[in-house]
Design a protein around this motif. Structure first.
Motif, PDB file in Angstrom:
ATOM      1  N   THR A  88      -5.180  10.526  -8.985  1.00 18.39           N
ATOM      2  CA  THR A  88      -4.525  10.940  -7.747  1.00 18.39           C
ATOM      3  C   THR A  88      -4.764  12.400  -7.390  1.00 18.39           C
ATOM      4  O   THR A  88      -4.559  12.786  -6.238  1.00 18.39           O
ATOM      5  N   TRP A  99      -8.277   9.112  -1.665  1.00 16.36           N
ATOM      6  CA  TRP A  99      -6.811   9.170  -1.605  1.00 16.36           C
ATOM      7  C   TRP A  99      -6.258  10.378  -2.372  1.00 16.36           C
ATOM      8  O   TRP A  99      -5.099  10.385  -2.773  1.00 16.36           O
ATOM      9  N   HIS A 116       6.794   9.349  -9.795  1.00 16.24           N
ATOM     10  CA  HIS A 116       5.823   8.442 -10.398  1.00 16.24           C
ATOM     11  C   HIS A 116       5.945   8.397 -11.925  1.00 16.24           C
ATOM     12  O   HIS A 116       5.350   7.528 -12.561  1.00 16.24           O
ATOM     13  N   ARG A 141       0.814  -1.209   0.000  1.00 16.10           N
ATOM     14  CA  ARG A 141       0.000   0.000   0.000  1.00 16.10           C
ATOM     15  C   ARG A 141       0.854   1.268   0.000  1.00 16.10           C
ATOM     16  O   ARG A 141       0.362   2.353   0.297  1.00 16.10           O
ATOM     17  N   ASP A 142       2.122   1.118  -0.348  1.00 16.17           N
ATOM     18  CA  ASP A 142       3.050   2.244  -0.333  1.00 16.17           C
ATOM     19  C   ASP A 142       3.303   2.813  -1.726  1.00 16.17           C
ATOM     20  O   ASP A 142       4.100   3.730  -1.888  1.00 16.17           O
ATOM     21  N   TRP A 143       2.633   2.286  -2.740  1.00 14.22           N
ATOM     22  CA  TRP A 143       2.918   2.689  -4.120  1.00 14.22           C
ATOM     23  C   TRP A 143       2.364   4.071  -4.457  1.00 14.22           C
ATOM     24  O   TRP A 143       2.682   4.630  -5.509  1.00 14.22           O
ATOM     25  N   LEU A 144       1.559   4.638  -3.581  1.00 16.76           N
ATOM     26  CA  LEU A 144       1.049   5.994  -3.819  1.00 16.76           C
ATOM     27  C   LEU A 144       1.956   7.025  -3.148  1.00 16.76           C
ATOM     28  O   LEU A 144       2.374   7.998  -3.769  1.00 16.76           O
ATOM     29  N   TYR A 187       1.175   9.124   4.644  1.00 15.63           N
ATOM     30  CA  TYR A 187       0.822   9.931   3.476  1.00 15.63           C
ATOM     31  C   TYR A 187      -0.118  11.094   3.788  1.00 15.63           C
ATOM     32  O   TYR A 187      -0.576  11.782   2.891  1.00 15.63           O
ATOM     33  N   GLY A 232      -2.747   2.506  -5.256  1.00 15.17           N
ATOM     34  CA  GLY A 232      -1.482   2.425  -4.544  1.00 15.17           C
ATOM     35  C   GLY A 232      -1.008   1.030  -4.220  1.00 15.17           C
ATOM     36  O   GLY A 232      -0.161   0.848  -3.343  1.00 15.17           O
ATOM     37  N   TRP A 244      -0.793   0.126  -9.355  1.00 12.73           N
ATOM     38  CA  TRP A 244       0.016   1.257  -9.810  1.00 12.73           C
ATOM     39  C   TRP A 244       0.478   1.096 -11.266  1.00 12.73           C
ATOM     40  O   TRP A 244       0.396   2.053 -12.046  1.00 12.73           O
ATOM     41  N   TYR A 263      -8.115   1.030  -5.561  1.00 11.03           N
ATOM     42  CA  TYR A 263      -7.073   1.895  -4.986  1.00 11.03           C
ATOM     43  C   TYR A 263      -5.819   1.836  -5.858  1.00 11.03           C
ATOM     44  O   TYR A 263      -5.319   0.761  -6.159  1.00 11.03           O
TER      45      TYR A 263
END
Length: 900
Positions: A467, A500, A429, A235-238, A877, A323, A328, A321
């Motif tokens: 995003t 998000w 990104h 869940r850290d890809w955002l 975040y 992220g 992603w 989601y």
């Protein structure tokens, strides 16, 4: 050799292969073969040769995984190349391997260049793209074990690599090697896996136990799922906070693989999951992407059917989601999915149906899925490449056609550090971000030099949309089904957060424009830095750091650690009728510091990015003077944080990361069991992350903490830790948690001692449902939405914080306000019509959440309790809440009355 025997056994029975490694003999059904004609080249070493055990005999460690891949590269250097893409916090190497034919591997650098060309129709027109589509190999990225205790996929990665390199005379392998490049990231989370393996093998006795009650199958806190800072990296890809994620995103942006698969594990009583995904699907994903990943899923189904492997699709694991590791990549144009296998969580596990699931079982299924996915990618090479290029074309066209939100503008009027960080994040990104170098006019508004903007008419435009827009809607049909299920008490199916928006989470002003931008600007680069500056560096009286962003925050933590003497002003002040400084501003007086203070201030400003102003007078004409009682001397606090059971590992890790890596200040982790009896006098701040402390601390622990608070300590509670503090039996915080709002005639409970109840006539099924409700229950659970919060502007705890911020609402905790006799509500959720900033929130929760506290301050003796009713550090975040948290940690001790 058992590995060779295992894969060769696919010619006869895939499941017989599994039983060859079993700890105890057990009967297994036979199944058709997948690759009947394969032979293995003895020049390619197998696991038995390199490591002394065969696949599935043991859970492979990170060092052994590295040794095996290095041995493969040494044996076949023209067909496999290994690249290091980073190191973990604990110093472990992160690698990926590129596998393909000699020609494909020799041309790997050119392949990267060609994929970059194919990724941007602004520089590669359709005629130029055609030969690339015709000639380029397809590409597949297989990423394994992002959760360290989801163990089987790393061994499956090793098995997959061996199969592709050693397999000879097999049409499937030949097809994959000639028509594609397979990238394998065999172990995304070495720190978590190493923690799991150490715990697991330390519990094994004379025989491995399959009993789910055994220590083997019950990991100690914090378990192996997360990395060093206890992040769920899927869940850290955002936010891209962890080095592991940063390295992976850079690698994917380099090669732009067409299909990306993230291989996981789920409960041992399940079977296997692959695409198509569950609802909802992010509306910014395209029809072609969904079709292509479903095409891969069908090929998986063919192989699973041939082997007699159970599987399911569509029921869980959505694609909403952006992220996740499997979502992603969709926003640069890949077809992506997650795979989940039933986990043995060790070497053997007894399922509820009585059957035993071995580690080998799980490895084999991931191996079959990996090869069948690679086969589907190779078979559809040209289609995938063509669809990928068209994705880029359509993304640009979609941006151009949006007449309202084509361009997103960050005016950069406040929170200079936050705007810079967000611009750099989007650049990381792969988004083109621009900064104006002169005044620019956009949609009738004039923006000053230094403003940032992003035009969504670019290949990554869909990522920008998902995003940066405030709201990404789930489908109407899905929402209607969730409301129906909720009414029937069936449980909703929302898998993760529904809001998000990055500008909201950073609490930044963002404007939109429906036209392209002209005027002078520069492309933001990853090498850009936030430049600090000291105006009047040879000041004779003081240096002032205006408070309100993280550049000032980093200046503060660095200055405290370098023993700089400084103060904070509780209220805004105006100096000599000329310049107004906001509440919370830092004052470094020349007279109370050493002769080298000018050089120290300049050094800290340069490293933190802070703007500092030297002044030659302390004549204040409005607000508190430098020597006022409203100007407090600050000192470096010693911070303790609850650690270990029953603390939430995610909350503890996220919070520690924010303080240590974003604020730049050390935290001492103290096991929760120690807090019940520890002498805490040498700490000024104690943080309780979210957790269920009734068992870990209880009344005795709470009493110990309360005595420390009364003596001058600062207790900060986050999320569910606030629930513990507010418990009437605990008595740390004078607030109450609310039950769900119910209609009055629904609150009648039958007499527990009576066998009868007063009769009622029901006119409809709705009456039945209404009177079946519990009169006392929590509000409905919220999976995660962004909510608008109003902030009191007249308290030191909110100094430098904007009048409105955005917080994450998760769970079912809602608190009644604290009474003024006990403390103050310093931030609270906005009204029913305005509380939701982004996501989907049940209407009853909207109504009940309105005007309920988000931040509470309660003086207790010489100290205080500062309670956040929701977690401000989730996934690291919520940058827009960082100044509020910094005030709680660093300003609060200055306001506590401790005998020195």
């Amino acid at each position: 050799m058992i590995l060779k025997h295992c894969i060769k056994a696919l010619a006869f029975s895939a499941l017989t292969c599994v039983s060859a490694f079993a700890l105890t003999a057990r009967a297994v059904p036979s199944a058709p073969a997948n690759w009947p004609n394969i032979q293995y080249d003895n020049a390619i070493p197998d696991m038995q040769t390199v490591l002394g055990y065969s696949v599935g005999q043991r859970i492979t460690s990170h060092p052994d995984m590295l040794r095996f891949f290095e041995a493969l590269q040494q044996a076949a250097p023209k067909q496999v190349k290994i690249f290091e893409y980073g190191q973990t916090w604990e110093g472990r190497k992160l690698i990926y391997a590129a596998i393909g034919s000699e020609q494909n591997i020799a041309n790997l650098a050119q392949f990267s260049n060609d994929m970059q060309a194919l990724s941007d129709p602004r520089i590669t027109n359709k005629n130029e793209a055609k030969p690339l589509v015709k000639d380029l190999p397809a590409s597949l990225w297989l990423e394994y074990s992002v959760h360290g205790n989801e163990i089987s996929s790393t061994d499956a990665a090793m098995m997959t690599a061996y199969h592709l390199l050693a397999g000879k005379g097999d049409a499937t392998v030949d097809n994959i090697m000639q028509n594609s490049i397979v990238f394998i990231d065999p172990l995304q989370n070495p720190d978590g896996r190493s923690r799991f393996i150490a715990n697991y093998y330390s519990t094994v006795g004379m025989m491995h136990s399959s009993d789910r009650l055994s220590a083997e199958h019950n990991e100690p806190w914090p378990r192996g799922r997360a990395n060093h800072y206890l992040f769920d990296m899927n869940r850290d890809w955002l936010a891209v906070t962890q080095p592991e994620t940063k390295g992976r995103i850079a690698s994917l942006n380099k090669y732009r693989p067409l299909v990306v698969i993230d291989l996981h594990e789920m409960g041992g009583d399940e079977s296997y999951y692959f695409a198509p995904s569950a609802q909802p699907v992010n509306p910014h994903m395209t029809k072609a992407q969904i079709e292509n990943i479903n095409l891969v899923g069908r090929n998986n189904a063919k192989h699973f059917d041939a082997n007699g492997f159970d599987y399911f699709t569509r029921e869980i694991f959505d694609a909403f989601y952006p992220g996740y590791g499997d979502s992603w990549p969709a926003f640069y144009g890949a077809a992506a999915s997650t795979y989940e296998v039933a986990s043995s969580r060790g070497e053997i596990f007894r399922r509820l149906d009585g059957k035993e699931l071995s580690y080998e079982d799980t490895v084999l299924r991931h191996f079959v899925a990996s090869i069948s996915t690679a086969e589907a990618v190779a078979n559809n090479r040209e289609k995938l490449l063509k669809d990928y290029y068209q994705y880029q074309v359509d993304a640009i066209d979609a941006g151009k056609s949006d007449k309202k939100e084509r361009v997103f503008i960050l005016p950069n009027k406040r929170d200079r550090a936050g705007n810079f960080k967000l611009a750099k994040l989007m650049t990381e990104h792969g988004v083109d971000v621009y900064q104006t170098t002169e005044k620019v006019k956009m949609c009738g508004e004039t923006y000053a030099p230094g403003s940032y903007y992003i035009d969504s008419a670019q290949p990554r435009g869909r990522f920008v949309k998902t995003t940066f827009t405030k709201q990404v809607d789930m489908s109407k049909a899905f929402i209607e089904e969730q409301e129906r299920r909720r009414e029937r008490k069936l449980g909703e199916q929302i898998y993760d957060v529904t809001g998000w928006s990055l500008p909201l989470m950073y609490n930044l002003e963002v404007d939109t424009c429906g036209k392209g931008v002209s005027g002078q600007h520069r492309l933001v680069k990853m090498t850009d830095t936030l430049e600090g500056n000291v105006i009047n560096p040879n000041a004779t009286v003081a240096y002032i750091v205006p408070w309100g962003d993280m550049a000032a925050g980093r200046f503060l933590t660095a200055a405290l650690q370098q023993n700089v003497t400084l103060k904070t002003a509780d209220r805004a002040f105006t100096l000599d009728d000329k310049k107004r400084y906001p509440a919370g501003s830092l004052i470094i007086e020349v007279a109370t510091n050493g002769a080298d203070i000018a050089a120290t201030v300049q050094d800290i400003a340069a490293k933190s990015g802070a703007l500092v102003e030297g002044v030659n007078t302390s004549w204040v004409t409005k607000g508190p003077s430098f020597g006022s009682n409203d100007t407090y001397l600050m000192s470096a606090p010693k911070i303790a944080m609850a650690w270990d059971d029953p603390t939430s590992s995610l909350s503890a890790g996220n919070t520690r990361y924010v303080i240590e890596q974003q604020f730049g200040y050390p935290v001492n982790a103290v096991r929760t069991s120690m807090l019940a009896r520890a002498d805490l006098r040498h700490y000024q701040v104690l943080i309780l992350p979210a957790g269920r402390y009734q068992d870990g601390l209880g009344k005795a622990g709470a009493d110990n903490i309360k005595q420390w608070v009364e003596a001058g300590g600062v207790l900060i509670t986050l999320g569910s830790a606030t629930t513990f503090a507010a418990d009437a039996d605990i008595g740390l915080l004078d607030v109450k948690r609310e039950l769900a709002i119910k209609e009055q005639d629904n609150n009648e409970e039958p007499d527990a001692e009576s066998s009868t109840v007063a009769g009622k006539a029901y006119a409809s099924r709705d009456d039945l449902i209404k009177h079946s409700e519990n009169s006392e229950e929590s509000p409905d659970f919220v999976a995660g939405v962004l909510a608008n919060v109003e902030v009191d502007q007249e308290h030191w705890l909110t100094a430098g914080v904007a009048p409105e911020v955005v917080g994450l609402v998760y769970g079912d905790d809602i608190f009644a306000p604290i009474r003024l006799a006990s403390g103050k509500n310093l931030a609270w959720f906005k009204g029913e019509d305005d509380v939701l900033a982004s996501g989907y929130l049940w209407k009853e929760n909207k109504k009940q959440l309105a005007y309920k506290p988000f931040l509470i301050h309660q003086p207790t003796g010489n100290g205080m309790v500062i309670a956040f009713t929701q977690e401000p550090t989730t996934r690291a975040y919520l940058d827009g809440l960082n100044v509020m948290l910094m005030n709680a940690i660093f300003s609060a001790p200055a306001h506590a009355y401790v005998a020195k």
